[in-house]
Design an enzyme around this catalytic site. Structure first.
Site, PDB file in Angstrom:
ATOM      1  N   ARG A  54      40.699  26.096  91.907  1.00  0.00           N
ATOM      2  CA  ARG A  54      41.116  25.657  90.567  1.00  0.00           C
ATOM      3  C   ARG A  54      41.588  24.205  90.620  1.00  0.00           C
ATOM      4  O   ARG A  54      41.333  23.414  89.714  1.00  0.00           O
ATOM      5  CB  ARG A  54      42.202  26.577  89.983  1.00  0.00           C
ATOM      6  N   TYR A 107      30.824  17.299  65.237  1.00  0.00           N
ATOM      7  CA  TYR A 107      30.354  18.603  65.735  1.00  0.00           C
ATOM      8  C   TYR A 107      31.321  19.683  65.241  1.00  0.00           C
ATOM      9  O   TYR A 107      32.551  19.538  65.365  1.00  0.00           O
ATOM     10  CB  TYR A 107      30.315  18.552  67.267  1.00  0.00           C
ATOM     11  N   ASP A 179      32.345  10.987  71.726  1.00  0.00           N
ATOM     12  CA  ASP A 179      31.553  12.131  72.182  1.00  0.00           C
ATOM     13  C   ASP A 179      30.131  11.609  72.366  1.00  0.00           C
ATOM     14  O   ASP A 179      29.434  11.328  71.399  1.00  0.00           O
ATOM     15  CB  ASP A 179      31.623  13.258  71.141  1.00  0.00           C
ATOM     16  N   LYS A 204      24.260  20.078  77.371  1.00  0.00           N
ATOM     17  CA  LYS A 204      23.122  19.548  76.631  1.00  0.00           C
ATOM     18  C   LYS A 204      22.254  18.675  77.547  1.00  0.00           C
ATOM     19  O   LYS A 204      21.653  19.182  78.467  1.00  0.00           O
ATOM     20  CB  LYS A 204      23.627  18.803  75.389  1.00  0.00           C
TER      21      LYS A 204
HETATM   22  C1  LIG Z   1      27.687  21.357  72.108  1.00  0.00           C
HETATM   23  C2  LIG Z   1      28.537  20.229  71.737  1.00  0.00           C
HETATM   24  C3  LIG Z   1      29.909  20.227  72.022  1.00  0.00           C
HETATM   25  C4  LIG Z   1      30.605  21.415  72.635  1.00  0.00           C
HETATM   26  O1  LIG Z   1      30.198  21.667  73.949  1.00  0.00           O
HETATM   27  P1  LIG Z   1      30.140  23.126  74.625  1.00  0.00           P
HETATM   28  O2  LIG Z   1      29.590  22.836  75.977  1.00  0.00           O
HETATM   29  O3  LIG Z   1      29.260  23.979  73.764  1.00  0.00           O
HETATM   30  O4  LIG Z   1      31.533  23.643  74.648  1.00  0.00           O
HETATM   31  C5  LIG Z   1      30.632  19.094  71.696  1.00  0.00           C
HETATM   32  N1  LIG Z   1      30.056  18.027  71.093  1.00  0.00           N
HETATM   33  C6  LIG Z   1      28.754  18.008  70.794  1.00  0.00           C
HETATM   34  C7  LIG Z   1      28.186  16.813  70.123  1.00  0.00           C
HETATM   35  C8  LIG Z   1      27.949  19.096  71.090  1.00  0.00           C
HETATM   36  O5  LIG Z   1      26.652  19.072  70.768  1.00  0.00           O
END
Ligand SMILES: *Cc1c(COP(=O)(O)O)cnc(C)c1O
Length: 391
Positions: A54, A107, A179, A204
């Site tokens: 952890r 998001y 982000d 992603k």
């Molecule tokens: C999917 C996504 C998130 C969240 O990420 P997770 O891995 O699903 O928790 C945050 N910001 C954007 C732009 C996303 O596409």
């Protein structure tokens, strides 16, 4: 030797940073340290600083080094999901009573996290149009601590000016977070444009193969409340425990090695599809920053080195046409998420953005979002064409 240097190019860093061969066997790929704990040579005698996974695990360290290198940053921290990464950052940077300014097309999960989870602990927020600098400035309050930027945004691909927002935020002493999930560091480098912190859903494009959930916070040295922010986030990662498991860290690190070539192909395929959609009679509007009809096109051309693989389209036939289109595709599979090698189609209003229905972040019912994969573009175009023919 296998040391990556800061001066190496992006693709080289993506392949080599943190990815040292195994010194005992010479294995080119470092092993997956699938271990929860580490032997001590006498009490407190740690080998390599590892004690309990952890707190730290060599496979996670390898990924975190790679993540930092991608954004040209000093610190990378990897988490069990993008939202876990965002949560750790928010907890590290905010205290009850603080205020966040975020995009009004953020998001949905980010908005839900800030509004409902952190809202319950006294964090307030104001969603605003990030392409309107005067509106952003007007939304900043004395207690505003974070300006949360997402560009291109999801699902409408609005492009906001990272350098201008960073300058504005810093004038008010606000931490500027980007982000960078949609563009990926292959196409956009927010820290170089003046942002303080980058967050990712590595689920992603970074992972890139739709086989692992993960998230990251990447930053240089920056102080918050007299303390180093990266140290506060590291403490929360350890103390709250939303860490990446070794196999997840390995899969993400492996995906990152091909990020640069994947993003080039995603961008080329998406441009071809967006251009095709734009001239089709059934399509009311195409949202893709690579098109010169897109309001953010010039800005995107300046702050990004490619336009990415995400497209949204509005259909003239309203909700029935959007649903039919999304359900008629063959290669584009109907699923949430994005950024994998395989193409996906999503109906935001009931899938990814269902949680923001009835709020000002609601997505119109005639919008469909495409995550354009890296298949043969002729096959993808044929799929789009046959699905439009069914409307
Ligand atoms: C999917 C996504 C998130 C969240 O990420 P997770 O891995 O699903 O928790 C945050 N910001 C954007 C732009 C996303 O596409």
């Amino acid at each position: 030797m296998n040391q990556s240097a800061q001066s190496d190019g992006f693709a080289t860093r993506a392949i080599h940073a943190g990815q040292h061969f195994d010194p005992t066997t010479g294995a080119v790929i470092p092993p997956i340290y699938q271990s929860s704990t580490f032997v001590q040579d006498g009490i407190g005698g740690l080998r390599g600083g590892y004690e309990y996974s952890r707190g730290g695990n060599p496979t996670r360290t390898a990924l975190e080094t790679q993540l930092a290198a991608l954004e040209g940053a000093t610190h990378g921290l990897s988490f069990a999901s993008g939202l876990a990464a965002e949560d750790a950052l928010l907890r590290a940077a905010l205290a009850p009573g603080d205020h966040v300014v975020l995009g009004n097309d953020a998001y949905g999960g980010t908005y839900r996290l800030i509004n409902r989870i952190h809202g319950a602990w006294g964090i307030r927020n104001t969603p605003v149009d990030l392409t309107d600098l005067a509106a952003v400035e007007a939304a900043i309050e004395p207690d505003t601590k974070i300006l949360w930027v997402e560009t291109p945004s999801n699902p409408l691909m609005a492009v906001s000016d990272i350098a201008a927002l960073a300058e504005l935020g810093h004038r008010y002493g606000v931490l500027v977070v980007v982000d960078n999930t949609f563009a990926s560091p292959a196409l956009q480098q927010p820290l170089a444009l003046g942002a303080d912190v980058v967050v990712h859903s590595t689920t992603k494009y970074l992972g890139g193969h739709s086989d692992v959930i993960g998230g990251a916070v990447v930053l240089n040295d920056v102080q918050v409340g007299g303390e180093e922010l990266h140290e506060k986030i590291r403490f929360i990662q350890f103390a709250a425990g939303a860490v990446s498991a070794p196999m997840d860290a390995f899969l993400t690190a492996r995906g990152i090695k091909t990020l640069d070539v994947r993003m080039q192909r995603h961008s080329a395929n998406a441009y071809a599809i967006a251009s095709y959609l734009q001239q089709h009679a059934a399509v009311e509007r195409v949202y893709y920053p690579g098109l010169d009809t897109h309001p953010g096109h010039e800005l995107a051309a300046r702050q990004m080195s490619g336009f990415g693989g995400m497209i949204s389209l509005a259909l003239r036939g309203g909700e029935p046409a959007a649903r039919r289109f999304a359900e008629s595709m063959r290669l584009f599979q109907l699923a949430e998420s994005l950024g994998g090698v395989e193409s996906l189609v999503n109906y935001p209003s009931e899938m990814t953005h269902a949680s923001v229905r009835g709020t000002e972040l609601e997505v119109a019912p005639n919008i469909v979002r495409l995550s354009v994969g890296i298949e043969d573009v002729a096959d993808l175009l044929a799929d789009v064409e046959q699905a439009l023919a069914q409307l």
